[in-house]
Design a protein around this motif. Structure first.
Motif, PDB file in Angstrom:
ATOM      1  N   GLY A 111       0.725  -1.265  -0.038  1.00  0.00           N
ATOM      2  CA  GLY A 111       0.044   0.082  -0.020  1.00  0.00           C
ATOM      3  C   GLY A 111       0.985   1.371  -0.285  1.00  0.00           C
ATOM      4  O   GLY A 111       0.434   2.228  -0.364  1.00  0.00           O
ATOM      5  N   GLN A 112       2.201   1.351   0.428  1.00  0.00           N
ATOM      6  CA  GLN A 112       2.897   2.482   0.426  1.00  0.00           C
ATOM      7  C   GLN A 112       4.195   2.296  -0.472  1.00  0.00           C
ATOM      8  O   GLN A 112       5.031   3.313  -0.517  1.00  0.00           O
ATOM      9  CB  GLN A 112       3.537   2.682   1.805  1.00  0.00           C
ATOM     10  CG  GLN A 112       4.232   1.374   2.482  1.00  0.00           C
ATOM     11  CD  GLN A 112       5.731   1.247   2.068  1.00  0.00           C
ATOM     12  OE1 GLN A 112       6.527   2.189   2.382  1.00  0.00           O
ATOM     13  NE2 GLN A 112       5.856   0.204   1.617  1.00  0.00           N
ATOM     14  N   SER A 113       4.051   1.319  -1.346  1.00  0.00           N
ATOM     15  CA  SER A 113       5.067   0.927  -2.282  1.00  0.00           C
ATOM     16  C   SER A 113       5.068   1.904  -3.607  1.00  0.00           C
ATOM     17  O   SER A 113       3.838   2.185  -3.808  1.00  0.00           O
ATOM     18  CB  SER A 113       5.158  -0.577  -2.674  1.00  0.00           C
ATOM     19  OG  SER A 113       4.141  -0.988  -3.182  1.00  0.00           O
ATOM     20  N   GLU A 114       6.144   1.908  -4.448  1.00  0.00           N
ATOM     21  CA  GLU A 114       6.031   2.457  -5.712  1.00  0.00           C
ATOM     22  C   GLU A 114       5.228   1.996  -6.687  1.00  0.00           C
ATOM     23  O   GLU A 114       4.420   2.490  -7.716  1.00  0.00           O
ATOM     24  CB  GLU A 114       7.436   2.767  -6.357  1.00  0.00           C
ATOM     25  CG  GLU A 114       7.509   3.140  -7.728  1.00  0.00           C
ATOM     26  CD  GLU A 114       6.930   4.524  -7.802  1.00  0.00           C
ATOM     27  OE1 GLU A 114       6.471   5.148  -8.834  1.00  0.00           O
ATOM     28  OE2 GLU A 114       6.756   5.396  -6.843  1.00  0.00           O
ATOM     29  N   HIS A 437       3.168  11.490  -0.871  1.00  0.00           N
ATOM     30  CA  HIS A 437       4.162  12.028  -0.155  1.00  0.00           C
ATOM     31  C   HIS A 437       5.055  11.276   0.417  1.00  0.00           C
ATOM     32  O   HIS A 437       6.279  11.476   0.793  1.00  0.00           O
ATOM     33  CB  HIS A 437       3.772  13.063   0.878  1.00  0.00           C
ATOM     34  CG  HIS A 437       2.719  14.080   0.553  1.00  0.00           C
ATOM     35  ND1 HIS A 437       3.395  15.084  -0.282  1.00  0.00           N
ATOM     36  CD2 HIS A 437       1.423  14.264   0.408  1.00  0.00           C
ATOM     37  CE1 HIS A 437       2.419  15.939  -0.615  1.00  0.00           C
ATOM     38  NE2 HIS A 437       1.159  15.564  -0.421  1.00  0.00           N
ATOM     39  N   TRP A 438       4.646   9.692   0.565  1.00  0.00           N
ATOM     40  CA  TRP A 438       5.572   8.786   0.958  1.00  0.00           C
ATOM     41  C   TRP A 438       6.644   8.604   0.264  1.00  0.00           C
ATOM     42  O   TRP A 438       7.804   8.478   0.620  1.00  0.00           O
ATOM     43  CB  TRP A 438       4.572   7.408   0.992  1.00  0.00           C
ATOM     44  CG  TRP A 438       4.181   6.849   1.982  1.00  0.00           C
ATOM     45  CD1 TRP A 438       4.696   6.916   3.454  1.00  0.00           C
ATOM     46  CD2 TRP A 438       2.932   6.112   2.307  1.00  0.00           C
ATOM     47  NE1 TRP A 438       3.849   6.246   4.246  1.00  0.00           N
ATOM     48  CE2 TRP A 438       2.891   5.731   3.729  1.00  0.00           C
ATOM     49  CE3 TRP A 438       1.963   5.672   1.540  1.00  0.00           C
ATOM     50  CZ2 TRP A 438       1.914   5.050   4.340  1.00  0.00           C
ATOM     51  CZ3 TRP A 438       0.829   4.824   1.933  1.00  0.00           C
ATOM     52  CH2 TRP A 438       0.845   4.716   3.381  1.00  0.00           C
ATOM     53  N   PHE A 440       8.276  10.850  -1.773  1.00  0.00           N
ATOM     54  CA  PHE A 440       9.068  11.594  -2.093  1.00  0.00           C
ATOM     55  C   PHE A 440       9.752  12.034  -0.743  1.00  0.00           C
ATOM     56  O   PHE A 440      11.071  12.670  -0.484  1.00  0.00           O
ATOM     57  CB  PHE A 440       8.400  12.928  -2.427  1.00  0.00           C
ATOM     58  CG  PHE A 440       7.778  12.958  -3.617  1.00  0.00           C
ATOM     59  CD1 PHE A 440       8.800  12.635  -4.936  1.00  0.00           C
ATOM     60  CD2 PHE A 440       6.378  12.919  -4.124  1.00  0.00           C
ATOM     61  CE1 PHE A 440       8.158  12.678  -6.063  1.00  0.00           C
ATOM     62  CE2 PHE A 440       6.069  12.871  -5.264  1.00  0.00           C
ATOM     63  CZ  PHE A 440       6.868  12.648  -6.392  1.00  0.00           C
ATOM     64  N   PHE A 441       8.936  11.883   0.547  1.00  0.00           N
ATOM     65  CA  PHE A 441       9.653  12.109   1.976  1.00  0.00           C
ATOM     66  C   PHE A 441      10.566  11.090   1.935  1.00  0.00           C
ATOM     67  O   PHE A 441      11.768  11.408   2.574  1.00  0.00           O
ATOM     68  CB  PHE A 441       8.244  11.627   2.990  1.00  0.00           C
ATOM     69  CG  PHE A 441       8.834  11.882   4.129  1.00  0.00           C
ATOM     70  CD1 PHE A 441       8.907  13.069   4.920  1.00  0.00           C
ATOM     71  CD2 PHE A 441       9.280  10.578   5.158  1.00  0.00           C
ATOM     72  CE1 PHE A 441       9.154  13.274   6.245  1.00  0.00           C
ATOM     73  CE2 PHE A 441       9.544  10.694   6.484  1.00  0.00           C
ATOM     74  CZ  PHE A 441       9.545  12.149   7.074  1.00  0.00           C
ATOM     75  N   THR A 442      10.325   9.684   1.466  1.00  0.00           N
ATOM     76  CA  THR A 442      11.447   8.550   1.700  1.00  0.00           C
ATOM     77  C   THR A 442      12.753   9.148   0.950  1.00  0.00           C
ATOM     78  O   THR A 442      13.928   8.798   1.320  1.00  0.00           O
ATOM     79  CB  THR A 442      10.804   7.406   1.137  1.00  0.00           C
ATOM     80  OG1 THR A 442       9.539   7.106   1.970  1.00  0.00           O
ATOM     81  CG2 THR A 442      11.703   6.404   1.564  1.00  0.00           C
ATOM     82  N   ASP A 443      12.434   9.649  -0.150  1.00  0.00           N
ATOM     83  CA  ASP A 443      13.567   9.982  -1.087  1.00  0.00           C
ATOM     84  C   ASP A 443      14.447  11.003  -0.450  1.00  0.00           C
ATOM     85  O   ASP A 443      15.788  11.003  -0.559  1.00  0.00           O
ATOM     86  CB  ASP A 443      12.929  10.640  -2.452  1.00  0.00           C
ATOM     87  CG  ASP A 443      12.291   9.684  -3.207  1.00  0.00           C
ATOM     88  OD1 ASP A 443      12.748   8.424  -3.394  1.00  0.00           O
ATOM     89  OD2 ASP A 443      11.777  10.119  -4.224  1.00  0.00           O
ATOM     90  N   LEU A 444      13.793  11.976   0.510  1.00  0.00           N
ATOM     91  CA  LEU A 444      14.627  12.943   0.980  1.00  0.00           C
ATOM     92  C   LEU A 444      15.140  12.189   2.040  1.00  0.00           C
ATOM     93  O   LEU A 444      16.552  12.472   2.524  1.00  0.00           O
ATOM     94  CB  LEU A 444      13.826  14.129   1.559  1.00  0.00           C
ATOM     95  CG  LEU A 444      13.118  15.153   0.473  1.00  0.00           C
ATOM     96  CD1 LEU A 444      12.089  16.083   1.171  1.00  0.00           C
ATOM     97  CD2 LEU A 444      14.200  15.779  -0.134  1.00  0.00           C
ATOM     98  N   TRP A 445      14.710  11.218   2.799  1.00  0.00           N
ATOM     99  CA  TRP A 445      15.489  10.606   3.947  1.00  0.00           C
ATOM    100  C   TRP A 445      16.570   9.851   3.292  1.00  0.00           C
ATOM    101  O   TRP A 445      17.630  10.026   4.007  1.00  0.00           O
ATOM    102  CB  TRP A 445      14.572   9.584   4.394  1.00  0.00           C
ATOM    103  CG  TRP A 445      14.917   8.792   5.841  1.00  0.00           C
ATOM    104  CD1 TRP A 445      15.989   9.172   6.468  1.00  0.00           C
ATOM    105  CD2 TRP A 445      13.908   8.053   6.631  1.00  0.00           C
ATOM    106  NE1 TRP A 445      15.930   8.406   7.682  1.00  0.00           N
ATOM    107  CE2 TRP A 445      14.722   7.917   7.612  1.00  0.00           C
ATOM    108  CE3 TRP A 445      12.796   7.537   6.539  1.00  0.00           C
ATOM    109  CZ2 TRP A 445      14.139   7.015   8.929  1.00  0.00           C
ATOM    110  CZ3 TRP A 445      12.151   6.933   7.546  1.00  0.00           C
ATOM    111  CH2 TRP A 445      12.922   6.506   8.638  1.00  0.00           C
ATOM    112  N   VAL A 446      16.615   9.246   2.228  1.00  0.00           N
ATOM    113  CA  VAL A 446      17.843   8.281   1.513  1.00  0.00           C
ATOM    114  C   VAL A 446      18.812   9.452   1.178  1.00  0.00           C
ATOM    115  O   VAL A 446      20.113   9.456   1.200  1.00  0.00           O
ATOM    116  CB  VAL A 446      17.214   7.560   0.367  1.00  0.00           C
ATOM    117  CG1 VAL A 446      18.503   7.011  -0.401  1.00  0.00           C
ATOM    118  CG2 VAL A 446      16.275   6.415   0.880  1.00  0.00           C
TER     119      VAL A 446
END
Length: 500
Positions: A111-114, A437-438, A440-446
């Motif tokens: 549900g939160q995957s690409e 936003h899941w 893009f938020f994750t991209d910033l974390w990485v």
């Protein structure tokens, strides 16, 4: 004519059919034996085919029933074939067969995957793609700030191993699962218990108190059930819990809301019922079977010692304090508050929108393939100035603890002074939903970890994390710099001096 040919001709009648004969030669005996063996083989083959077919049908029926049963357990059906199920029984069943938990975690991960995001864009068409593009544009507007923060971020030493775990392409859930592994490795190698800043409410509130964060005061804690049973009711009667918003009793070692680990101590509530509730939860080990990180965090929470606390309620609850307050869950990445999720909104709105720093207040409903729906009913959060306070409060917590990414939950009151906000709790393993936003938020974390390559915090951090103690004036004087627009008036006067 040979004897064999003659014998054969004697056995044929005028129609060419075989006729019985009195005597059979050796060749006739062989033919009869072959025929019998053939018939036996044919019968046995048919029987085997029938048995095999029956076995396959039985296997299919049993397998189908097992899959159906696991699905019912995984999603906590009210009952199965007339037998009541519920959460606790479902978790107990999963402890034996494991498949329901695997199914449940798999569905939540998807549900939160690409993959889900791509499917939603395809199925939702133009409006879904427009909502995704808005989320992407917002990400780009925040990226430079977040990356610059990451380069100079004072990361707590317990999280330094994360740089070896986080790689491009991971989902939000993947990174939290990696964090759980790091915490567990730290516990085994160094006996570090930093995870308790989230998983033990008592330690969480120690941190808030020891660093001056606004929060609802804790009246008393107990780590002995008998002492709580004997003393708790007197504490309730003598500590102002008889009036709205009343007080709450909370189990410290259980942070999962679905286990009902908190109760409101309204005047009519029987103390015997409260004690029975505490007895039921006292030795319970929480099991998180919803998320991919659950099995690892379960090992960590299994080490927690049971404890309970009584705490004052928040005075700004909805319906003049009779109901729970409006709560915002703020996600912070590398010191930047990125978004807020309204989990308990205004009664009149009936919605749970996401707030962005660009002023967006919108819902993303799964049934509409995450199309963006503006929510004007909650625009008061920006108009009344609450957003600036909660962004600051959440970022201040992340900085104090040295955490790369964290969710900080804050109570606010509509129509009240925004500075009256208080921290309710925090999460290092958020299961909240963030739609587009899941990703893009994750991209910033990485990307933050990529930008920090070769950077190691030189700060001498206390360990564990929850033992950080900068003093009761720290939030007001250091983090807020005595800015009267950010601090509750009473805290400002106490720690910064009255300035009119």
């Amino acid at each position: 004519m040979s004897q064999r040919s003659a014998a054969i001709r004697r056995r044929l009648d005028k129609k060419g059919n075989l006729s019985p004969v009195a005597e059979e030669g050796p060749h006739d005996l062989i033919s009869s034996t072959d025929s019998a063996l053939h018939n036996t083989y044919t019968s046995r083959s048919a029987l085997i085919k029938i048995n095999l077919k029956s076995s396959m049908i039985s296997c299919a029926i049993i397998s189908s029933f097992f899959i159906w049963f696991c699905a019912q357990v995984a999603f906590e059906a009210k009952s199965i074939m007339g037998v009541e199920l519920g959460h606790e029984r479902a978790v107990a069943i999963n402890s034996y067969i494991h498949i329901p938990g695997m199914l449940r975690r798999g569905v939540n991960w998807f549900g939160q995957s690409e993959y889900m995001m791509t499917l939603s864009r395809v199925m939702g068409g133009k409006e879904s793609r427009r909502a995704w593009k808005h989320a992407q544009d917002y990400y780009l507007s925040q990226k430079s700030i977040v990356i610059q923060n990451a380069k100079t971020w004072e990361l707590h030493k317990s999280l330094e191993p994360m740089k070896h775990e986080v790689v491009e392409g991971m989902t939000f859930y993947d990174i939290i699962a990696a964090r759980a592994r790091v915490f567990y490795a730290n516990l085994q190698a160094h006996a570090w218990t930093d995870f308790e800043i989230e998983k033990d409410k008592c330690h969480m509130y120690h941190f808030l108190y020891n660093n001056g964060f606004p929060h609802c005061p804790v009246i008393k804690e107990w780590n002995d059930l008998n002492s709580f049973s004997a003393e708790g009711d007197e504490v309730r009667q003598t500590s102002g819990c008889q009036h709205l918003p009343y007080c709450f009793v909370k189990m410290c070692h259980i942070t999962m809301g679905h286990l009902n680990s908190a109760k409101r101590l309204s005047p009519g509530k029987s103390w015997g019922d409260v004690v029975a509730w505490a007895e039921h939860l006292w030795d319970k080990k929480p099991v998180d079977w919803d998320r991919t990180w659950g099995p690892t965090f379960d090992k960590l929470t299994a080490t927690l010692q049971p404890s309970v606390m009584i705490q004052h309620g928040f005075k700004g609850g909805r319906d003049n304090g009779k109901d729970s307050p409006v709560e915002l869950k703020i996600e912070v990445v590398w010191g930047r508050a990125y978004l807020a999720y309204v989990t308990q909104g205004s009664h009149a709105c009936g919605s749970n929108p996401i707030l962005l720093r660009d002023g967006t207040v919108a819902e993303y409903l799964m049934k509409d393939y995450l199309t963006l729906r503006p929510d004007p009913c909650h625009e008061w959060i920006f108009k009344e100035g609450h957003a600036d306070i909660v962004w600051h409060m959440a970022e201040a917590f992340a900085k104090t603890a040295g955490i790369d990414s964290i969710r900080v939950d804050v109570f606010i009151t509509q129509g009240a002074d925004p500075r009256s906000a208080v921290v309710n709790e925090i999460s290092l393993s958020s299961g909240a939903g963030y739609a587009w936003h899941w990703q893009f938020f994750t991209d910033l974390w990485v990307q933050g970890y990529q930008a920090r390559e070769g950077v190691v915090s030189g700060k001498d951090w206390p360990d564990p994390m929850q033992e950080i103690k900068n003093g009761p004036a720290y939030y007001s004087k250091v983090l807020s710099k005595c800015n009267s627009t950010l601090i509750q008036p009473e805290l400002f006067e106490k720690h910064c001096g009255f300035r009119g």
